[in-house]
Motif scaffolding. Sequence first.
Motif, PDB file in Angstrom:
ATOM      1  N   SER A   4       0.835  -1.197   0.000  1.00  0.00           N
ATOM      2  CA  SER A   4       0.000   0.000   0.000  1.00  0.00           C
ATOM      3  C   SER A   4       0.874   1.253   0.000  1.00  0.00           C
ATOM      4  N   THR A   5       0.257   2.356  -0.278  1.00  0.00           N
ATOM      5  CA  THR A   5       0.961   3.640  -0.290  1.00  0.00           C
ATOM      6  C   THR A   5       1.490   3.982   1.105  1.00  0.00           C
ATOM      7  N   ALA A   6       0.716   3.685   2.129  1.00  0.00           N
ATOM      8  CA  ALA A   6       1.147   3.971   3.504  1.00  0.00           C
ATOM      9  C   ALA A   6       2.371   3.139   3.863  1.00  0.00           C
ATOM     10  N   GLU A   7       2.373   1.871   3.504  1.00  0.00           N
ATOM     11  CA  GLU A   7       3.518   1.009   3.804  1.00  0.00           C
ATOM     12  C   GLU A   7       4.746   1.466   3.031  1.00  0.00           C
ATOM     13  N   LEU A   8       4.562   1.873   1.779  1.00  0.00           N
ATOM     14  CA  LEU A   8       5.678   2.387   0.980  1.00  0.00           C
ATOM     15  C   LEU A   8       6.240   3.660   1.599  1.00  0.00           C
ATOM     16  N   THR A   9       5.376   4.516   2.092  1.00  0.00           N
ATOM     17  CA  THR A   9       5.812   5.748   2.742  1.00  0.00           C
ATOM     18  C   THR A   9       6.612   5.446   3.995  1.00  0.00           C
ATOM     19  N   VAL A  10       6.139   4.517   4.804  1.00  0.00           N
ATOM     20  CA  VAL A  10       6.842   4.140   6.030  1.00  0.00           C
ATOM     21  C   VAL A  10       8.197   3.547   5.694  1.00  0.00           C
ATOM     22  N   ARG A  11       8.244   2.679   4.683  1.00  0.00           N
ATOM     23  CA  ARG A  11       9.527   2.067   4.301  1.00  0.00           C
ATOM     24  C   ARG A  11      10.516   3.124   3.812  1.00  0.00           C
ATOM     25  N   LEU A  12      10.042   4.081   3.022  1.00  0.00           N
ATOM     26  CA  LEU A  12      10.925   5.142   2.544  1.00  0.00           C
ATOM     27  C   LEU A  12      11.422   6.030   3.690  1.00  0.00           C
ATOM     28  N   LEU A  13      10.561   6.333   4.644  1.00  0.00           N
ATOM     29  CA  LEU A  13      10.983   7.144   5.790  1.00  0.00           C
ATOM     30  C   LEU A  13      12.018   6.417   6.643  1.00  0.00           C
ATOM     31  N   VAL A  14      11.833   5.120   6.849  1.00  0.00           N
ATOM     32  CA  VAL A  14      12.822   4.336   7.603  1.00  0.00           C
ATOM     33  C   VAL A  14      14.141   4.295   6.849  1.00  0.00           C
ATOM     34  N   TYR A  15      14.065   4.112   5.535  1.00  0.00           N
ATOM     35  CA  TYR A  15      15.268   4.070   4.709  1.00  0.00           C
ATOM     36  C   TYR A  15      16.009   5.408   4.790  1.00  0.00           C
ATOM     37  N   LEU A  16      15.291   6.509   4.680  1.00  0.00           N
ATOM     38  CA  LEU A  16      15.916   7.822   4.768  1.00  0.00           C
ATOM     39  C   LEU A  16      16.504   8.081   6.155  1.00  0.00           C
ATOM     40  N   PHE A  17      15.814   7.625   7.191  1.00  0.00           N
ATOM     41  CA  PHE A  17      16.329   7.784   8.549  1.00  0.00           C
ATOM     42  C   PHE A  17      17.646   7.037   8.709  1.00  0.00           C
ATOM     43  N   VAL A  18      17.693   5.812   8.223  1.00  0.00           N
ATOM     44  CA  VAL A  18      18.917   5.022   8.341  1.00  0.00           C
ATOM     45  C   VAL A  18      20.016   5.614   7.471  1.00  0.00           C
ATOM     46  N   LEU A  19      19.661   6.060   6.273  1.00  0.00           N
ATOM     47  CA  LEU A  19      20.648   6.577   5.341  1.00  0.00           C
ATOM     48  C   LEU A  19      21.190   7.942   5.759  1.00  0.00           C
ATOM     49  N   VAL A  20      20.342   8.807   6.290  1.00  0.00           N
ATOM     50  CA  VAL A  20      20.744  10.175   6.612  1.00  0.00           C
ATOM     51  C   VAL A  20      20.813  10.414   8.123  1.00  0.00           C
ATOM     52  N   GLY A  21      19.839   9.948   8.849  1.00  0.00           N
ATOM     53  CA  GLY A  21      19.739  10.262  10.265  1.00  0.00           C
ATOM     54  C   GLY A  21      20.860   9.701  11.117  1.00  0.00           C
ATOM     55  N   VAL A  22      21.220   8.458  10.916  1.00  0.00           N
ATOM     56  CA  VAL A  22      22.250   7.834  11.747  1.00  0.00           C
ATOM     57  C   VAL A  22      23.620   8.476  11.520  1.00  0.00           C
ATOM     58  N   PRO A  23      24.084   8.651  10.285  1.00  0.00           N
ATOM     59  CA  PRO A  23      25.375   9.352  10.116  1.00  0.00           C
ATOM     60  C   PRO A  23      25.344  10.783  10.639  1.00  0.00           C
ATOM     61  N   LEU A  24      24.227  11.461  10.453  1.00  0.00           N
ATOM     62  CA  LEU A  24      24.104  12.818  10.967  1.00  0.00           C
ATOM     63  C   LEU A  24      24.179  12.837  12.491  1.00  0.00           C
ATOM     64  N   TRP A  25      23.606  11.850  13.145  1.00  0.00           N
ATOM     65  CA  TRP A  25      23.664  11.735  14.600  1.00  0.00           C
ATOM     66  C   TRP A  25      25.114  11.569  15.072  1.00  0.00           C
ATOM     67  N   VAL A  27      27.871  12.512  13.468  1.00  0.00           N
ATOM     68  CA  VAL A  27      28.578  13.761  13.234  1.00  0.00           C
ATOM     69  C   VAL A  27      28.240  14.757  14.339  1.00  0.00           C
ATOM     70  N   LEU A  28      26.987  14.853  14.693  1.00  0.00           N
ATOM     71  CA  LEU A  28      26.563  15.753  15.759  1.00  0.00           C
ATOM     72  C   LEU A  28      27.211  15.385  17.092  1.00  0.00           C
ATOM     73  N   MET A  29      27.263  14.122  17.416  1.00  0.00           N
ATOM     74  CA  MET A  29      27.873  13.690  18.679  1.00  0.00           C
ATOM     75  C   MET A  29      29.366  14.006  18.712  1.00  0.00           C
ATOM     76  N   PHE A  30      30.076  13.769  17.606  1.00  0.00           N
ATOM     77  CA  PHE A  30      31.502  14.082  17.572  1.00  0.00           C
ATOM     78  C   PHE A  30      31.736  15.587  17.655  1.00  0.00           C
ATOM     79  N   ARG A  31      30.877  16.387  17.033  1.00  0.00           N
ATOM     80  CA  ARG A  31      30.997  17.840  17.135  1.00  0.00           C
ATOM     81  C   ARG A  31      30.786  18.300  18.577  1.00  0.00           C
ATOM     82  N   LEU A  32      29.815  17.726  19.256  1.00  0.00           N
ATOM     83  CA  LEU A  32      29.568  18.092  20.649  1.00  0.00           C
ATOM     84  C   LEU A  32      30.735  17.695  21.545  1.00  0.00           C
ATOM     85  N   MET A  33      31.310  16.515  21.305  1.00  0.00           N
ATOM     86  CA  MET A  33      32.466  16.100  22.103  1.00  0.00           C
ATOM     87  C   MET A  33      33.656  17.006  21.835  1.00  0.00           C
ATOM     88  N   ASP A  34      33.862  17.410  20.581  1.00  0.00           N
ATOM     89  CA  ASP A  34      34.948  18.306  20.237  1.00  0.00           C
ATOM     90  C   ASP A  34      34.729  19.679  20.879  1.00  0.00           C
TER      91      ASP A  34
END
Length: 96
Positions: A4-25, A27-34
Motif C-alpha cells: 500500500s501507499t502507507a507502507e511504501l511511505t513508512v519504508r521510505l521514511l525508515v530508509y531515509l532515517f537510516v541513510l541520513v539520520g544515523v550518520p548525521l547523529w 557527526v553531531l555527537m563528535f561535534r559536541l564532544m569536540d
Amino acid sequence: MQISTAELTVRLLVYLFVLVGVPLWFVLMFRLMDYAAHDTLVEQCSGRRNGRDTGQLNAYFEQAAVEATHCRICGAANGPDYTYCHNCHERLSASD
C-alpha cells in the motif's frame, strides 16, 4: 505482491532515517564532544590554559625593566597598560 501507499511511505521514511539520520547523529555527537573538549568554561574551571609558551615574553619584560602585570591564569607577563592577557585573553584584575 503489492504494498500500500502507507507502507511504501513508512519504508521510505525508515530508509531515509537510516541513510541520513544515523550518520548525521554521529557527526553531531563528535561535534559536541569536540566542542566540550575545547570549551573555555572547562579551561577556566580547571585553573589552567593551554596557551603559548610565555617564557620569551616574560624574559623580554624583565630585560626591558618594565613593570609587568602577571596573569593569574596562565602566568604570562603583560604590559602595565594591558587590560586583557595577550596570551589567554583573560581579564587582568587591577590588584595584580
